[in-house]
Design a protein around this motif. Structure first.
Motif: not given
Length: 303
Positions: A129-130, A133-134
């Protein structure tokens, strides 16, 4: 891994099983003293759009949702009632989960974040999910991304390094990755392996330089990496059969090596690029993680 005393587990609000919690308990069990915080950021835009309610009523509705989620998290701790691990629960209302997680890391002084990833049934690969990555780019402490395999005693731990960088920061990160991997391998009675990828000979050099011999060049590059890898092996007392040096891109070499030795955990470092450099260059760690079928622990450079 012995230093991970304050573990933050990012809970999955929709999953029936919580592999991240299970893995965090396994890590905490390796410590003499450890605390685990079950953390769940939640948000429902519909509660913000209810114009018929006053702000006080909306706050009360949100508080009711948060309390309901807290009660649910308590039920997940039932199997660990006899554990000596200290557990805490925190549910927050926040529209951007990764920001809530990073803020909690700072506020709670956590030294490890554990989060699960999921395999997509249709394409049989793990979907990140984003938020994942964050966290990889911005989280100030190590991040352990958990998949669906256990850590067996006597298995294999793979440390991925970049041996021939001239950057002193990269060398320090290599040392950190190998030292951490050695400690994990010791605690799990596992075998430690070391992998390094060296670059493919640029085809444009052979075209632009008539006297250029790609075979000689490739042999020289490989020898240079072999020497550097051997120095790490000597420093950390590793046998030659535990060293893996392959030509190619790191995002191809590391997952292939992990599969070949059936690694239960891969540990690697990430400089965590953000902004334009991330857009143009990408992050090697992210490309590697996307292709791994086992857990991965991502370490950041020391400040």
């Amino acid at each position: 891994m012995i230093k991970y005393q304050h573990i933050l587990v990012v809970m999955d609000p929709v999953a029936e099983s919580q592999p991240a919690l299970h893995r965090a308990v396994s890590v905490a069990a390796l410590q003499e003293q450890a605390a685990i915080t079950l953390f769940l950021p939640i948000y429902d835009f519909s509660y913000e759009m209810t114009s018929m309610l006053s702000s006080t009523e909306r706050d009360e509705m949100r508080e009711g949702v948060v309390q309901g989620r807290e009660e649910w998290l308590k039920t997940l701790l039932t199997p660990y009632e006899d554990s000596k691990i200290r557990f805490d629960i925190k549910v927050v209302w926040h529209s951007r989960p990764f920001e809530a997680i990073i803020q909690q890391v700072q506020d709670g002084q956590h030294d490890l974040v554990v989060k699960s990833t999921h395999k997509h049934a249709l394409i049989q690969s793990f979907i990140f999910t984003p938020t994942d990555w964050h966290l990889l780019r911005k989280c100030t402490c190590p991040v352990l991304l958990v998949k669906e395999r256990d850590w067996p005693m006597g298995g294999n731990v793979l440390a991925a390094v970049n041996c021939c960088s001239d950057d002193r920061g990269q060398e320090a990160l290599n040392n950190k990755v190998i030292a951490e991997s050695a400690e994990v391998a010791r605690l799990l009675s596992a075998s430690l392996h070391l992998v390094n990828a060296y670059p493919i000979t640029p085809t444009n050099m052979a075209l632009e330089l008539p006297d250029f011999d790609p075979h000689v060049y490739n042999a020289a590059v490989k020898k240079h990496h072999e020497r550097a890898l051997y120095e790490y092996a000597v420093r950390f007392d590793l046998e030659s059969q535990a060293l893996h040096l392959e030509e190619g891109l790191a995002e191809e070499v590391i997952p292939r090596c992990a599969d070949n030795i059936n690694a239960s955990l891969v540990i690697l470092g990430s400089v965590g690029r953000t902004g334009l450099s991330a857009a143009l260059l990408g992050n090697t760690a992210e490309h590697v993680i996307d292709k791994l079928n086992c857990d991965v622990l991502v370490l950041r450079p020391d400040v």
